[in-house]
Design a protein around this motif. Structure first.
Motif, PDB file in Angstrom:
ATOM      1  N   LYS A  19      -0.173  -1.957  -4.099  1.00 24.00           N
ATOM      2  CA  LYS A  19       0.880  -2.096  -5.122  1.00 24.00           C
ATOM      3  C   LYS A  19       1.001  -0.851  -5.991  1.00 24.00           C
ATOM      4  N   GLU A  20      -0.081  -0.104  -6.101  1.00 26.00           N
ATOM      5  CA  GLU A  20      -0.074   1.106  -6.921  1.00 26.00           C
ATOM      6  C   GLU A  20       0.918   2.148  -6.409  1.00 26.00           C
ATOM      7  N   ARG A  21       1.341   2.024  -5.164  1.00 25.21           N
ATOM      8  CA  ARG A  21       2.324   2.958  -4.612  1.00 25.21           C
ATOM      9  C   ARG A  21       3.752   2.628  -5.023  1.00 25.21           C
ATOM     10  N   LEU A  22       3.957   1.458  -5.647  1.00 26.07           N
ATOM     11  CA  LEU A  22       5.296   1.068  -6.072  1.00 26.07           C
ATOM     12  C   LEU A  22       5.697   1.846  -7.326  1.00 26.07           C
ATOM     13  N   PRO A  23       6.987   2.051  -7.508  1.00 27.61           N
ATOM     14  CA  PRO A  23       7.440   2.772  -8.703  1.00 27.61           C
ATOM     15  C   PRO A  23       7.058   2.028  -9.983  1.00 27.61           C
ATOM     16  N   ALA A  24       6.637   2.781 -10.981  1.00 23.29           N
ATOM     17  CA  ALA A  24       6.235   2.171 -12.255  1.00 23.29           C
ATOM     18  C   ALA A  24       7.373   1.370 -12.872  1.00 23.29           C
ATOM     19  N   GLN A  25       8.621   1.817 -12.690  1.00 24.29           N
ATOM     20  CA  GLN A  25       9.735   1.088 -13.292  1.00 24.29           C
ATOM     21  C   GLN A  25       9.877  -0.306 -12.691  1.00 24.29           C
ATOM     22  N   LYS A  26       9.431  -0.519 -11.460  1.00 18.78           N
ATOM     23  CA  LYS A  26       9.455  -1.852 -10.860  1.00 18.78           C
ATOM     24  C   LYS A  26       8.510  -2.774 -11.625  1.00 18.78           C
ATOM     25  N   ILE A  27       7.317  -2.296 -11.861  1.00 18.43           N
ATOM     26  CA  ILE A  27       6.316  -3.114 -12.527  1.00 18.43           C
ATOM     27  C   ILE A  27       6.761  -3.466 -13.943  1.00 18.43           C
ATOM     28  N   TRP A  28       7.268  -2.503 -14.672  1.00 14.59           N
ATOM     29  CA  TRP A  28       7.590  -2.753 -16.068  1.00 14.59           C
ATOM     30  C   TRP A  28       8.949  -3.404 -16.254  1.00 14.59           C
ATOM     31  N   ALA A  29       9.855  -3.237 -15.328  1.00  7.88           N
ATOM     32  CA  ALA A  29      11.179  -3.843 -15.481  1.00  7.88           C
ATOM     33  C   ALA A  29      11.218  -5.274 -14.956  1.00  7.88           C
ATOM     34  N   ASP A  30      10.526  -5.538 -13.860  1.00  9.71           N
ATOM     35  CA  ASP A  30      10.614  -6.843 -13.216  1.00  9.71           C
ATOM     36  C   ASP A  30       9.320  -7.652 -13.301  1.00  9.71           C
ATOM     37  N   CYS A  31       8.233  -7.074 -12.856  1.00 15.79           N
ATOM     38  CA  CYS A  31       6.989  -7.829 -12.729  1.00 15.79           C
ATOM     39  C   CYS A  31       6.492  -8.378 -14.053  1.00 15.79           C
ATOM     40  N   ILE A  32       6.734  -7.661 -15.120  1.00 18.12           N
ATOM     41  CA  ILE A  32       6.249  -8.121 -16.422  1.00 18.12           C
ATOM     42  C   ILE A  32       6.900  -9.449 -16.841  1.00 18.12           C
ATOM     43  N   LYS A  33       8.048  -9.781 -16.238  1.00 14.99           N
ATOM     44  CA  LYS A  33       8.739 -11.044 -16.535  1.00 14.99           C
ATOM     45  C   LYS A  33       8.115 -12.235 -15.814  1.00 14.99           C
ATOM     46  N   CYS A  34       7.248 -11.957 -14.848  1.00 22.54           N
ATOM     47  CA  CYS A  34       6.710 -13.006 -13.976  1.00 22.54           C
ATOM     48  C   CYS A  34       5.552 -13.742 -14.642  1.00 22.54           C
ATOM     49  N   LYS A  35       5.495 -15.050 -14.432  1.00 24.68           N
ATOM     50  CA  LYS A  35       4.404 -15.823 -15.008  1.00 24.68           C
ATOM     51  C   LYS A  35       3.072 -15.544 -14.319  1.00 24.68           C
ATOM     52  N   HIS A  36       3.103 -14.859 -13.170  1.00 26.43           N
ATOM     53  CA  HIS A  36       1.886 -14.496 -12.444  1.00 26.43           C
ATOM     54  C   HIS A  36       1.503 -13.036 -12.667  1.00 26.43           C
ATOM     55  N   PHE A  37       2.115 -12.381 -13.654  1.00 26.90           N
ATOM     56  CA  PHE A  37       1.945 -10.934 -13.846  1.00 26.90           C
ATOM     57  C   PHE A  37       0.478 -10.507 -13.900  1.00 26.90           C
ATOM     58  N   LEU A  38      -0.345 -11.199 -14.664  1.00 29.66           N
ATOM     59  CA  LEU A  38      -1.738 -10.784 -14.821  1.00 29.66           C
ATOM     60  C   LEU A  38      -2.604 -11.117 -13.610  1.00 29.66           C
ATOM     61  N   VAL A  39      -2.193 -12.093 -12.833  1.00 30.44           N
ATOM     62  CA  VAL A  39      -2.937 -12.476 -11.631  1.00 30.44           C
ATOM     63  C   VAL A  39      -1.939 -12.575 -10.478  1.00 30.44           C
ATOM     64  N   CYS A  40      -1.477 -11.429 -10.022  1.00 29.03           N
ATOM     65  CA  CYS A  40      -0.430 -11.387  -8.999  1.00 29.03           C
ATOM     66  C   CYS A  40      -1.036 -11.414  -7.605  1.00 29.03           C
ATOM     67  N   ASN A  41      -0.551 -12.342  -6.787  1.00 29.14           N
ATOM     68  CA  ASN A  41      -1.007 -12.455  -5.408  1.00 29.14           C
ATOM     69  C   ASN A  41       0.026 -11.919  -4.409  1.00 29.14           C
ATOM     70  N   GLU A  42       1.119 -11.365  -4.913  1.00 25.76           N
ATOM     71  CA  GLU A  42       2.130 -10.860  -4.007  1.00 25.76           C
ATOM     72  C   GLU A  42       1.599  -9.651  -3.254  1.00 25.76           C
ATOM     73  N   ILE A  43       2.142  -9.457  -2.067  1.00 28.80           N
ATOM     74  CA  ILE A  43       1.746  -8.344  -1.212  1.00 28.80           C
ATOM     75  C   ILE A  43       2.895  -7.353  -1.172  1.00 28.80           C
ATOM     76  N   ALA A  44       2.569  -6.086  -1.322  1.00 30.81           N
ATOM     77  CA  ALA A  44       3.567  -5.020  -1.243  1.00 30.81           C
ATOM     78  C   ALA A  44       3.646  -4.536   0.196  1.00 30.81           C
ATOM     79  N   LEU A  45       4.867  -4.400   0.683  1.00 30.47           N
ATOM     80  CA  LEU A  45       5.106  -3.874   2.027  1.00 30.47           C
ATOM     81  C   LEU A  45       6.228  -2.853   1.968  1.00 30.47           C
ATOM     82  N   ILE A  46       6.222  -1.945   2.924  1.00 30.49           N
ATOM     83  CA  ILE A  46       7.254  -0.906   2.967  1.00 30.49           C
ATOM     84  C   ILE A  46       7.650  -0.657   4.413  1.00 30.49           C
ATOM     85  N   ARG A  47       8.867  -0.196   4.585  1.00 29.30           N
ATOM     86  CA  ARG A  47       9.364   0.168   5.920  1.00 29.30           C
ATOM     87  C   ARG A  47      10.098   1.502   5.808  1.00 29.30           C
ATOM     88  N   ASN A  48       9.750   2.408   6.706  1.00 26.30           N
ATOM     89  CA  ASN A  48      10.454   3.676   6.812  1.00 26.30           C
ATOM     90  C   ASN A  48      11.680   3.476   7.681  1.00 26.30           C
TER      91      ASN A  48
END
Length: 152
Positions: A122-151
């Motif tokens: 998840k650390e590879r995701l843009p910081a603006q994603k974390i602060w703009a969207d993820c902070i709104k989530c009720k699971h923010f402090l204990v997030c189980n989501e998986i980050a994936l990417i495709r070229n």
């Protein structure tokens, strides 16, 4: 016959109704009607006749990076390629804009892996994603989501 098309402002109520159970369970972040309206061009919807059965958005973060987010498919249509077809349409849209990478955050990593995405920290995701969207989530402090990417 299932039809895939871009969202219109009149679709917002149906979109909110479809996603409500997933928002309530914390699987998908809540979006206000105004936020959806502001980003209406980013959504691709799936219809069976006039019934909305699924949708997702392609959110652009940078000139070479976009995100597939808020993917939802009606329970009755899961496992019937609706979600895959929505994602493929969004990937085609990203390619047409010459975006080189598309990421997602999900609880269903196997679905995206089957579409060519690979897991990343998840650390590879843009910081603006974390602060703009993820902070709104009720699971923010204990997030189980998986980050994936495709070229692309």
């Amino acid at each position: 016959m299932i039809e895939y098309k871009k969202a219109r402002l009149k679709d917002i109520k149906s979109m909110q109704n479809l996603v409500r159970p997933e928002v309530e369970s914390g699987v998908i972040l809540p979006r206000s009607d105004d936020e959806i309206a502001t980003n209406i061009r980013s959504y691709t919807l799936a219809f069976d006749d006039d019934r909305l059965i699924g949708y997702s958005a392609l959110h652009i973060h940078a000139a070479n990076l976009a995100e597939i987010r808020s993917l939802i498919v009606d329970l009755d249509y899961r496992g019937k390629s609706v979600g895959s077809n929505i994602v493929k349409a969004l990937l085609d849209e990203a390619k047409s804009m010459e975006i080189t990478q598309v990421f997602t955050l999900t609880y269903r990593s196997r679905f995206f892996e089957n579409l060519g995405f690979i897991q990343i920290p998840k650390e590879r995701l843009p910081a603006q994603k974390i602060w703009a969207d993820c902070i709104k989530c009720k699971h923010f402090l204990v997030c189980n989501e998986i980050a994936l990417i495709r070229n692309l």
